[in-house]
Every structure is written in C-alpha cells, then in structure tokens.
Design a protein around this motif. Structure first.
Motif, PDB file in Angstrom:
ATOM      1  N   ILE A 345      28.896  38.910  22.375  1.00 28.08           N
ATOM      2  CA  ILE A 345      28.923  39.709  23.604  1.00 28.08           C
ATOM      3  C   ILE A 345      28.766  41.177  23.221  1.00 28.08           C
ATOM      4  CG2 ILE A 345      30.284  40.365  25.619  1.00 28.08           C
ATOM      5  CD1 ILE A 345      31.665  37.654  25.425  1.00 28.08           C
ATOM      6  N   SER A 346      27.613  41.743  23.568  1.00 28.83           N
ATOM      7  CA  SER A 346      27.394  43.160  23.260  1.00 28.83           C
ATOM      8  C   SER A 346      28.067  44.019  24.325  1.00 28.83           C
ATOM      9  CB  SER A 346      25.898  43.454  23.210  1.00 28.83           C
ATOM     10  OG  SER A 346      25.280  43.095  24.429  1.00 28.83           O
ATOM     11  N   GLU A 347      28.418  45.212  23.940  1.00 27.82           N
ATOM     12  CA  GLU A 347      29.092  46.137  24.861  1.00 27.82           C
ATOM     13  C   GLU A 347      28.083  46.618  25.891  1.00 27.82           C
ATOM     14  OE1 GLU A 347      32.621  47.693  26.087  1.00 27.82           O
ATOM     15  OE2 GLU A 347      32.355  46.630  24.203  1.00 27.82           O
ATOM     16  N   LYS A 348      28.307  46.291  27.146  1.00 26.36           N
ATOM     17  CA  LYS A 348      27.394  46.713  28.210  1.00 26.36           C
ATOM     18  C   LYS A 348      28.099  47.792  29.037  1.00 26.36           C
ATOM     19  CE  LYS A 348      24.933  42.312  28.435  1.00 26.36           C
ATOM     20  NZ  LYS A 348      25.560  41.639  27.303  1.00 26.36           N
ATOM     21  N   THR A 349      27.415  48.903  29.226  1.00 30.78           N
ATOM     22  CA  THR A 349      28.060  50.045  29.893  1.00 30.78           C
ATOM     23  C   THR A 349      27.383  50.453  31.197  1.00 30.78           C
ATOM     24  OG1 THR A 349      26.718  51.533  28.532  1.00 30.78           O
ATOM     25  CG2 THR A 349      28.926  50.992  27.716  1.00 30.78           C
ATOM     26  N   GLU A 350      26.122  50.041  31.405  1.00 34.25           N
ATOM     27  CA  GLU A 350      25.404  50.456  32.612  1.00 34.25           C
ATOM     28  C   GLU A 350      25.731  49.513  33.764  1.00 34.25           C
ATOM     29  OE1 GLU A 350      20.853  51.173  34.268  1.00 34.25           O
ATOM     30  OE2 GLU A 350      21.162  50.777  32.123  1.00 34.25           O
ATOM     31  N   LYS A 351      26.386  50.046  34.791  1.00 31.19           N
ATOM     32  CA  LYS A 351      26.766  49.228  35.943  1.00 31.19           C
ATOM     33  C   LYS A 351      25.555  48.992  36.844  1.00 31.19           C
ATOM     34  CE  LYS A 351      31.476  51.082  36.058  1.00 31.19           C
ATOM     35  NZ  LYS A 351      32.433  51.908  36.816  1.00 31.19           N
ATOM     36  N   ILE A 352      25.384  47.735  37.251  1.00 31.78           N
ATOM     37  CA  ILE A 352      24.334  47.429  38.218  1.00 31.78           C
ATOM     38  C   ILE A 352      24.938  47.198  39.601  1.00 31.78           C
ATOM     39  CG2 ILE A 352      24.311  44.915  37.806  1.00 31.78           C
ATOM     40  CD1 ILE A 352      21.242  45.057  38.115  1.00 31.78           C
ATOM     41  N   LEU A 353      26.206  46.747  39.610  1.00 27.71           N
ATOM     42  CA  LEU A 353      26.876  46.453  40.880  1.00 27.71           C
ATOM     43  C   LEU A 353      28.322  46.932  40.808  1.00 27.71           C
ATOM     44  CD1 LEU A 353      26.023  44.858  43.525  1.00 27.71           C
ATOM     45  CD2 LEU A 353      27.272  42.927  42.580  1.00 27.71           C
ATOM     46  N   GLU A 354      28.719  47.730  41.792  1.00 25.16           N
ATOM     47  CA  GLU A 354      30.109  48.195  41.894  1.00 25.16           C
ATOM     48  C   GLU A 354      30.657  47.767  43.253  1.00 25.16           C
ATOM     49  OE1 GLU A 354      31.012  52.337  40.429  1.00 25.16           O
ATOM     50  OE2 GLU A 354      28.810  52.454  40.439  1.00 25.16           O
ATOM     51  N   VAL A 355      31.713  47.011  43.219  1.00 29.58           N
ATOM     52  CA  VAL A 355      32.329  46.496  44.451  1.00 29.58           C
ATOM     53  C   VAL A 355      33.745  47.039  44.545  1.00 29.58           C
ATOM     54  CG1 VAL A 355      32.951  44.410  45.735  1.00 29.58           C
ATOM     55  CG2 VAL A 355      30.955  44.380  44.209  1.00 29.58           C
ATOM     56  N   ARG A 356      34.089  47.593  45.695  1.00 28.08           N
ATOM     57  CA  ARG A 356      35.422  48.155  45.882  1.00 28.08           C
ATOM     58  C   ARG A 356      36.034  47.674  47.194  1.00 28.08           C
ATOM     59  NH1 ARG A 356      34.625  48.720  41.463  1.00 28.08           N
ATOM     60  NH2 ARG A 356      34.605  50.561  40.102  1.00 28.08           N
TER      61      ARG A 356
END
Length: 658
Positions: A345-356
C-alpha cells in the motif's frame, strides 16, 4: 452409514432455441441418513437441475428426464405419478430455494402459506395448524411468532424471509432437505445464523441435507461430504477433508485456489481460464480439457472414467491414471499465487473525494424516518480502492448511490476533485462531473437494457458526452473497451441475454469505462457470480485500475474479497462508519465489537478452522445510536467511532493486548 437416497445414472436435457442442452449427464451419488452432502460447481454445471430432478420439478415439455433412477424408501421416485410424487414433496423431501421472495406468495400471510403444507399432508385442524406454525416460526428464530405469523412476506427482511422459507420446508418434518443456494443473497451475519439454524435443526430432527452452493467457506462449515460437478457430470466426490486437503481433479483444485485468503494479500487471484463449455455442443473428450493447463492428449479424445482414490474419495480425471505424470496440482497453484507477490500500500495523499457529515433520510410513513446514512465523513484518495462492508441495511449501497448523485443527500457536503458537486449550477458542469463518476451495479442483468445491443449499451455514454467524432471512431472505442474487459468485437452486435452472468458484468464494467471516469463505485459487483468468475472480474478491475489510475469504492458483503481488493476499509453499521483502517490492519486487529462480530461470522474455506471457530455476538440493543460519538484515531490510520468513555476503554484494551 445407512443410505436414505440413491441416484443412479441420471440424464436430464432441455430443448432450447439453440439446440438440445444436456444439463445432467449420467449423475450417480447417494445421501446417507443425517448427513450433509454439499454439491459445488460453476453455474450451468447441473447442480440445481439434479436437485430439482429428485422432486420431479423439471418443467415439461422443454425439460426431460431421459433416463435414470432415484431411489427413496424402496421406491424409484421417477416412476411415481404426479399424485404420488405430491405426497412425497413437503412431507418427505422439501426444498429451500435461493430467492425466498420468488418462493413465497406476496398476497398471502406467511402463517397461511406455512399452514397449507400442514393441511395438505398432515390433515391438521385450524387451531392445530396455527399452533404448529407458531412453533415453526419460533424454531427458525422469528421473534414474536404469535404476531409475525399474520404478516406478509414484504414485511420481513431478506434473512427473515429465508427463515420463513426454511420453516415452510420443515413444516411436515421431512427426512431430506434440499437447500439450493439458500444464503447467496444474505450478508455474513445472517448467513451464519441460517447455517447454525440448519445444523441445529439437523441435530434435533436427524434431517439429511443436500446443500448446493458455490461458497467453499459454507462447504467447510456445513458439509460431511462434497460432490463437485462440471458440465453436467460428477467429477469428484469425497469427505470434506479429502476435498479441501487432498483434491485430485484439476477443476476442484482451481475452484479452491480461486478463493482469496484472509491471511495473505496476493498480488493476483488465481482464476480458472476460459468459461464452462456450451452444453448444446460439448467437445470431444474431457469437457474441462480446454481450461486445464495439465491436459494430456487423451483428454481431448476420451472422457476419463472414475478413479477410486479411497473408499470415500473418487475423481474423474486422467491425472489419476498410473501412466499420468505425478503432479501435485494444488501445490503448484498455491506456489504460483505466492510468486505473484504481496500487496503493498503506497502512501496516497491526493484526495479525489471528500465527504463531510453526509446524511440521507427516507420517509417511511406515519411520521417515521429512516436515517440510512447518518453523518458520514471520509476521504478517498486518488488511485486507491476503498472498501465498504456491513450487513444489509447498514447503509452501504445508499452511501454509494448518494456519493454518485443517484440519491440527493439531506445534509453534509460531497467534494469531488475539489468541487462541491451538490452546488453545481450549470448542466455542463454537472454533466462533466457525472462523466468522471461511474457506477457498476450488483445485478448486471437488470442494469443492462435487454433491447439494446452490447455495442449500443457501451456506446450510450460515448454518444451522450460526445467522445467520438465519427461512427468509425465510436465503433473503434467500443471494440477497444470490449477487448479491455476480455470480450471481443464480435460481441458488440449481440444482446445481453446471450451472455453469462460473468460476461454481463464485464459489459457493465466496459460501459462504466466508456466515458474515461476517474472514480468508479462498484456496488456488490461480484456477489451473484461463481467463485472462479469472481476471481476473473476482480483481477480485471485491478488490472484496469493499474492501467488507468482509477479510484474504486468497492461495496460488498464478502469480507475475504473486500480485504483482498481494498487498500482501506470502512465498516458501516446503522448508517455510520464505525471503524476505518487499512485492510490488513482491520482484519489483523479489529477493535469495534461490530467489526469483530462481522469477521467471526465470515466463513473460512478450511474445515478444521470452521469446526473450532466461535462466533462473536453483537448486541444491537446495547448499542445506542443516539449516543454522542465521533471518529477518533486510536492508532495510526486506524479510526473508531466512539464516545470519550469508549475511546479510553479501547485504548486500555490495546495496551493489555500489547
């Protein structure tokens, strides 16, 4: 052991528009008193047709039992008249079908439906019938049976309807129960309850069970003996331990190797190449030969006889001939899986979806409201697969449909690629966003328009979004997509009904890929597929993800497969995410009581493990959804929905374990 049922040389065929289908070809087996015989194999192998033949439920004139004998209590059931076989059905041999809604009458109360069998076979009075129905509902675990017997099928959940179907099958104390995929559509906890129920009933009543399934976890849990079918024939039979630990037929080995392991993170699942043969035009020799990399010349010329491995174990494969090469197929397949490498599992930092704080409510009438999604917050990163698990009714599918815009949320925000998709004003903005978010549905049959060709189904999105400048370019794109999902350009002119379930799911995937999305929400995309086809589809999704950099939200109730395909997993309960962690961490170290309960209910394809495993219960009554809770990071990247008090308790338990 004493035999209660014996089937000899059974042949069943169906006359279709495409020719004569040889569904069952010379099947012979027996069932012992009080045992459970599991029948496994891919769709079309003849499992269900064999079971229906026992009760003479083959629909004439299209279906014909051409020859054979089925002996029960000194009588050949195939020689009985319609009137005589009616007396056997229900009172001696009963059947539980896969879909309880199709076997229950929606216009009758369940009490009346169960009572019909009692009146027909046992001549019960009205008061005695009511008493027996309530006893049966109590036996199968229906709460408040004295009230529920007046209710209709639609007033029950899927799991409860299946319990009703079992109660109906048991009404007249049958000696044999035929269970045809009775838990396929159920989530793991309800499935575990149904399996425990059947074992308990068998213990109390001495019932003999024939259990048809494609889930080897269930086989390990339920079976005493296993019968493997392929292309209408029995190709291997043995005790459950012999089949799991010493399989001899290459097909049996392939089915077992297709199952994902809970302990390992293989880079690629093994899948049996190709697809089952056309039963209207079977190839010469062994029908499995074209899919068998160990096939010899004789496999393409002559069907193998049955070789006896032990008193209880036999298999129909030339690999057991004295002149065949000595190959441990299972060992070779396991080694090939290990060579595929472990998941990193590589470190992924770019968000494609943010749910609040996302909420979705449904009005139930009489002022009642269902909080299907109740304040969900999560981040999904570009290129990852985010798995969502939970029981039926936990809000998984509603969350997926709300994220993609099929449902409109009642509160909260959804940001996709930095844009609040709930505030998009222009049609062009909404259309471009929709193009980047696509969905793969659970049932490929109902989600594909039967009146359109496969080419037009895939090309619909291309047309809507203007992605092709000419008809030639459109056709080239469709052909390329068909190749991508393992089909060919000839399939473009065919209709959905001409394809198998696995192929239809591939068409659904091609349709989703047609508009070059960046996010795909896959809602139970493999639950209706055979284990070997599941492996093919999951491998396909992983390959496409690597090639195109796609992000997946993968919703499913098969916990083993979710662990295998996902980078991170969110566990849902009553509309909330109660635990969220990397997949290996969640399965290695579950913290929330609900997660522990789910994992303990998941069947594992290993008989010795299943025999000793204890289920962990979870009390819904003790869980107060109104209690103020928040997602808190209890360890790095491991989040739990909990109150302050619960947080401290979980932290202490972690320290004790260390």
């Amino acid at each position: 052991m004493e035999k209660i049922l014996t089937v000899n040389d059974l042949h069943v065929s169906f006359n279709t528009d495409y020719g004569k289908t040889h569904a069952v070809r010379g099947v012979s087996f027996h069932l012992n008193k009080g045992e459970t015989l599991a029948i496994v194999g891919e769709s079309g192998s003849g499992k269900s047709v064999t079971a229906k033949s026992i009760m003479k439920l083959i629909q004439e004139p299209a279906g014909v039992i051409e020859k054979g004998e089925i002996w029960y209590e000194g009588k050949d059931l195939l020689q009985l008249s319609k009137k005589q076989i009616k007396k056997v059905r229900g009172s001696h041999i009963s059947m539980v079908f896969q879909d309880p809604m199709s076997s229950l009458n929606p216009t009758m109360t369940i009490g009346k439906q169960i009572g019909e069998g009692l009146k027909a076979h046992q001549q019960y009075s009205k008061s005695a019938t009511k008493k027996r129905v309530i006893e049966l509902l109590d036996l199968v675990g229906i709460p408040e049976p004295h009230i529920r017997y007046k209710h209709y099928p639609h007033q029950f959940s899927g799991g409860m309807r299946q319990r009703v179907a079992i109660a109906m099958a048991l009404a007249c104390n049958p000696k044999i129960l035929l269970a045809d995929e009775p838990t396929t559509a159920l989530d793991v906890t309800v499935q575990a309850q149904i399996l425990d129920l059947l074992k308990d009933i068998q213990k109390k009543m001495g019932t003999s069970i024939i259990f048809i399934t494609h889930d080897f976890g269930i086989v390990a849990n339920m079976a005493d003996r296993v019968m493997v079918m392929y292309a209408g024939k029995v190709i291997e039979t043995g005790t459950v331990d012999e089949i799991f630990y010493q399989p001899k037929h290459p097909y049996t080995c392939g089915l077992l190797a297709s199952m994902p392991s809970m302990e390992e993170d293989e880079g690629k699942l093994f899948s049996i190449p190709g697809s089952p043969p056309d039963m209207t035009a079977l190839p010469q020799g062994d029908p499995f030969a074209p899919r068998n990399k160990y096939a010899m010349e004789i496999d393409y010329v002559q069907e193998p006889p049955i070789f006896q491995v032990s008193d209880t174990h036999s298999a129909s494969t030339w690999m057991l001939h004295q002149d065949a090469p000595d190959i441990n197929i299972m060992e070779e397949l396991q080694n090939s899986k290990q060579k595929a490498g472990n998941k990193t599992i590589s470190e992924k930092t770019e968000k494609i979806l943010e749910v609040r704080d996302l909420t979705k409510k449904f009005k139930l009438g009489r002022g009642k409201v269902l909080h299907a999604v109740n304040g969900v917050s999560l981040d999904i990163y570009k290129g990852e697969t985010f798995g969502i698990v939970g029981e039926s009714g936990s809000g998984k599918s509603t969350l997926g449909r709300t994220l993609i815009g099929l449902y409109e949320g009642n509160g909260g925000t959804i940001h996709f690629e930095g844009k609040n998709i709930q505030n998009l004003k222009s049609d062009s903005d909404w259309q471009s966003t929709k193009r980047k978010m696509q969905m793969i549905f659970q049932d490929p049959h109902s989600s594909l328009n039967p009146r359109l060709t496969v080419g037009d189904i895939i090309g619909e999105g291309i047309d809507i979004h203007g992605l092709a400048k000419s008809r030639q370019e459109r056709q080239a794109l469709i052909n390329e997509l068909l190749e991508t999902v393992g089909l060919n350009k000839k399939h473009a002119s065919r209709y959905p009904n001409e394809f198998s379930g696995g192929q239809r799911q591939r068409i659904g995937i091609a349709r989703a890929l047609a508009v070059n999305p960046s996010l795909i929400i896959a809602d139970e995309p493999i639950s209706a597929l055979d284990v070997s086809i599941q492996a093919q589809v999951v491998n396909l999704l992983k390959r496409i993800q690597e090639e195109r950099g796609l992000t997946f939200v993968f919703i499913a109730h098969d916990l083993s497969m979710v662990k295998y395909i996902s980078d991170r997993i969110g566990v849902m309960y009553k509309g909330q995410i109660v635990e969220l962690a990397e997949s290996s961490e969640l399965y290695r170290n579950p913290i929330h009581p609900y997660t522990k309960s789910l994992l303990s209910a998941n069947p594992i394809p290993d008989p010795s493990v299943e025999r000793d495993r204890k289920r962990i219960g979870f009390s819904a009554e003790e869980y107060n959804p109104e209690k103020e809770r928040a997602l808190r990071e209890i360890e790095k990247n491991h989040w739990i929905l909990c109150s302050d008090e619960e947080y401290e308790s979980y932290k202490k338990s972690l320290l004790v374990e260390v």
